[in-house]
Design an enzyme around this catalytic site. Structure first.
Site, PDB file in Angstrom:
ATOM      1  N   THR A  46      33.641  -1.755  61.974  1.00  0.00           N
ATOM      2  CA  THR A  46      32.558  -1.567  62.927  1.00  0.00           C
ATOM      3  C   THR A  46      31.815  -2.868  63.168  1.00  0.00           C
ATOM      4  O   THR A  46      31.751  -3.729  62.295  1.00  0.00           O
ATOM      5  CB  THR A  46      31.530  -0.538  62.395  1.00  0.00           C
ATOM      6  OG1 THR A  46      30.919  -1.078  61.213  1.00  0.00           O
ATOM      7  CG2 THR A  46      32.188   0.785  62.057  1.00  0.00           C
ATOM      8  N   LYS A 149      32.381  12.396  47.651  1.00  0.00           N
ATOM      9  CA  LYS A 149      32.624  13.822  47.414  1.00  0.00           C
ATOM     10  C   LYS A 149      34.123  14.105  47.401  1.00  0.00           C
ATOM     11  O   LYS A 149      34.609  14.859  46.547  1.00  0.00           O
ATOM     12  CB  LYS A 149      31.946  14.656  48.496  1.00  0.00           C
ATOM     13  CG  LYS A 149      32.275  16.146  48.396  1.00  0.00           C
ATOM     14  CD  LYS A 149      31.535  16.979  49.421  1.00  0.00           C
ATOM     15  CE  LYS A 149      31.912  18.450  49.280  1.00  0.00           C
ATOM     16  NZ  LYS A 149      31.125  19.320  50.174  1.00  0.00           N
ATOM     17  N   HIS A 290       5.354  -6.495  18.874  1.00  0.00           N
ATOM     18  CA  HIS A 290       5.405  -5.047  19.062  1.00  0.00           C
ATOM     19  C   HIS A 290       4.493  -4.589  20.201  1.00  0.00           C
ATOM     20  O   HIS A 290       3.739  -3.623  20.075  1.00  0.00           O
ATOM     21  CB  HIS A 290       5.069  -4.321  17.773  1.00  0.00           C
ATOM     22  CG  HIS A 290       6.012  -4.631  16.645  1.00  0.00           C
ATOM     23  ND1 HIS A 290       7.377  -4.417  16.751  1.00  0.00           N
ATOM     24  CD2 HIS A 290       5.799  -5.171  15.419  1.00  0.00           C
ATOM     25  CE1 HIS A 290       7.962  -4.798  15.616  1.00  0.00           C
ATOM     26  NE2 HIS A 290       7.026  -5.259  14.797  1.00  0.00           N
ATOM     27  N   ARG A 452     -12.179   4.092  16.826  1.00  0.00           N
ATOM     28  CA  ARG A 452     -12.574   2.753  17.269  1.00  0.00           C
ATOM     29  C   ARG A 452     -13.148   1.927  16.112  1.00  0.00           C
ATOM     30  O   ARG A 452     -12.963   0.715  16.052  1.00  0.00           O
ATOM     31  CB  ARG A 452     -13.590   2.895  18.412  1.00  0.00           C
ATOM     32  CG  ARG A 452     -13.777   1.639  19.241  1.00  0.00           C
ATOM     33  CD  ARG A 452     -14.338   1.978  20.590  1.00  0.00           C
ATOM     34  NE  ARG A 452     -13.422   2.857  21.317  1.00  0.00           N
ATOM     35  CZ  ARG A 452     -12.350   2.446  21.966  1.00  0.00           C
ATOM     36  NH1 ARG A 452     -12.053   1.159  21.987  1.00  0.00           N
ATOM     37  NH2 ARG A 452     -11.565   3.291  22.582  1.00  0.00           N
ATOM     38  N   ASP A 492     -21.561   3.380  15.205  1.00  0.00           N
ATOM     39  CA  ASP A 492     -20.925   2.819  14.007  1.00  0.00           C
ATOM     40  C   ASP A 492     -19.922   1.722  14.329  1.00  0.00           C
ATOM     41  O   ASP A 492     -19.831   0.711  13.617  1.00  0.00           O
ATOM     42  CB  ASP A 492     -20.272   3.917  13.165  1.00  0.00           C
ATOM     43  CG  ASP A 492     -19.262   4.769  13.931  1.00  0.00           C
ATOM     44  OD1 ASP A 492     -19.054   4.506  15.138  1.00  0.00           O
ATOM     45  OD2 ASP A 492     -18.680   5.691  13.325  1.00  0.00           O
TER      46      ASP A 492
END
Length: 538
Positions: A46, A149, A290, A452, A492
């Site tokens: 084509t 297919k 890490h 935390r 804290d």
């Protein structure tokens, strides 16, 4: 309505007598077509592909001679025709199919060579909406899926990388292709159209502002099959997406062993972090272990920044990833190679630095060509059992935030600079995250803890260990500032940071106990800034 299979036996070897070639990527096309013609295969093509082959002196049948209909509408309609799809989908050993082919003058197409319009590349180039739409291939995916297919009878070639194997198989089997190869090529073809459709649908959703489309798909192209994943018993592979972002996926590996799954994960984290720092302001270095930073610093030079980053946690830095925001030079390279390092990633590298790193054969060096834009949006995906979590990349940057001083004492100029630095780093630390910074370098980092206050204590303890290793009289947390990726739910955690020697705090704010936390900061003589934005990283 389900289609019932007629269960016709699938042949192992299928001859290739006619091939349809229609490609955007013409890499290796002439050589492939020439080899096919040499085996007596009739070529059909084509548009531009046909012209390329004809100009190379090959005999090519134009698609319009097959369909009896000219290409129309600027080539939008050329292969969507029964003469083409009947030739692709016909079950050759089915009497009814064979009769239909004979009745309608349809000749079978035994091999299809198609690669699709360059939609992903067009979008990546910044093309407007109309041009992107024109680069959505219709006929190509239709032919690809039809041929894949019917792989029982048709060989579907969607990747120039497979040309040589197909020609080899044809030569080995006297012009026939074995079923095992046809199946493998069919699977690859379906994967390609799936990734292509994913790119189109995701782009379209983004272009109309659809944040949560009813269906979503993600596609990628295989870059490498790895020896294993996070652990040796896990299989893994690395795929590239259409996103064009400076980083580990687009970098050029100059030297070293193949990147592992963990290498890629950690290197991505390192480079995303170091890209937060503008090289026009100062050189910056991030050391990752890490997927968490164990040291980040700016300095007068890359060497200076690296040594400051290393001093934060020299134990964890062993076997880590080093990311730089500017050109790797000889002075920095000489320092980095003194300890075992898995990967170095930088926008550029000098010839002298390349020579120094080359002495470490296994050390991987990646050159990206630029820094990742921390403000550039994209979607990130995480799998969970039975589903996908999809969200925007965290593009929040501290420079763009409206910082509010909430304590009686405002930060000094140096404290404010360090607070911004610390919050940049905290964005890239696993939650709960606490980051101490002093004079443009991390002094202690606490990551991934369930509370935390534990992160604050761990970060302080790491600073004490680093000071002991360096023979320093006191840890660098003395006189530092501290950043928290999310609000302090209680006072804290703040008091633990103050006990470690921090003099100023940056945090998002928004806790029910903000007033209590602010009062505690005032009583301790701390300056505190609210950002209004949190950076959870799980």
């Amino acid at each position: 309505m389900a289609v019932v299979s007629k269960r016709i036996p699938v042949p192992d070897l299928v001859p290739v007598r006619r091939a349809l070639l229609s490609v955007s990527d013409k890499t290796g096309l002439i050589e492939f077509a020439t080899a096919l013609a040499g085996l007596g295969v009739e070529l059909v093509s084509t548009g531009g592909t046909r012209k390329t082959l004809a100009d190379a002196g090959l005999k090519v049948l134009d698609i319009s001679e097959v369909t009896g209909f000219p290409e129309i509408m600027d080539g939008r309609v050329k292969t969507l025709h029964p003469a083409v799809h009947g030739g692709l989908l016909a079950i050759r050993d089915d009497a009814e199919h064979a009769a239909a082919m004979k009745e309608h003058g349809i000749t079978g197409i035994d091999l299809v060579c198609v690669n699709l319009y360059p939609f992903e590349e067009t979008v990546a180039s910044g093309a407007d909406f109309a041009l992107a739409i024109e680069n959505i291939d219709i006929g190509g995916p239709a032919m690809t899926r039809a041929a894949a297919k019917n792989h029982a009878y048709v060989t579907m070639v969607s990747d120039p990388a497979d040309y040589a194997e197909v020609i080899e198989a044809l030569g080995e089997h006297e012009g026939q292709v074995p079923l095992a190869l046809r199946k493998r090529l069919a699977q690859k073809a379906f994967a390609r159209t799936a990734a292509y459709d994913a790119a189109v649908s995701n782009w379209f959703a983004a272009s109309i502002g659809e944040d949560a489309p009813a269906h979503v798909a993600f596609g990628g192209r295989l870059a490498s099959v790895m020896r294993y994943g996070e652990n040796p018993h896990q299989k893994a592979a690395f795929y590239l997406t259409p996103e064009r972002r400076f980083g580990v996926a687009t970098a050029r590996q100059v030297q070293g062993k193949e990147l592992s799954y963990n290498n890629i994960n950690d290197t991505d984290a390192a480079f995303e972090l170091v890209s937060e720092f503008d090289p026009g302001v100062s050189p910056a270095v991030a050391i990752i272990k890490h997927a968490n930073p164990c040291g980040v610093a700016t300095g007068a030079s890359l060497k200076d920044a690296y040594l400051k980053a290393l001093a934060c946690d020299p134990v964890s830095a062993f076997g880590g990833i080093v990311a730089l925001n500017s050109k790797l030079d000889a002075a920095a390279a000489e320092e980095i190679v003194k300890i075992f390092t898995e990967v170095i990633i930088a926008p550029e590298a000098s010839d002298e630095a390349l020579a120094i790193v080359a002495a470490k054969k296994n050390l991987r060096l990646l050159i990206t060509g630029g820094l990742a834009d921390p403000r550039a949006g994209a979607r990130i995906v995480k799998s969970v059992a039975g589903g996908l979590l999809v969200q925007d990349r965290d593009t929040g940057t501290v420079e763009d935030l409206d910082l509010k001083v909430v304590t009686k004492r405002a930060p000094t100029e140096q404290e404010m600079a360090d607070l911004k630095f610390a919050f940049r780093v905290a964005k890239h630390v696993k939650s709960n995250a606490i980051v101490y910074v002093r004079e443009g370098a991390t002094a202690g980092i606490g990551a991934g803890q369930m509370s935390r206050i534990d992160s604050a204590r761990i970060a302080a303890r790491k600073a004490e260990d680093a000071a002991e290793a360096a023979g320093a009289a006191r840890p660098n947390t003395i006189g530092s500032v501290v950043a928290s990726d999310a609000f302090f739910p209680f006072a804290d955690g703040l008091l633990a940071a103050a006990a470690a020697g921090a003099t100023a705090v940056i945090q998002p704010g928004g806790s029910m106990r903000d007033a209590e936390v602010i009062a505690a900061a005032d009583e301790a003589g701390l300056a505190m800034v609210f950002t209004g934005m949190r950076h959870f990283r799980h």
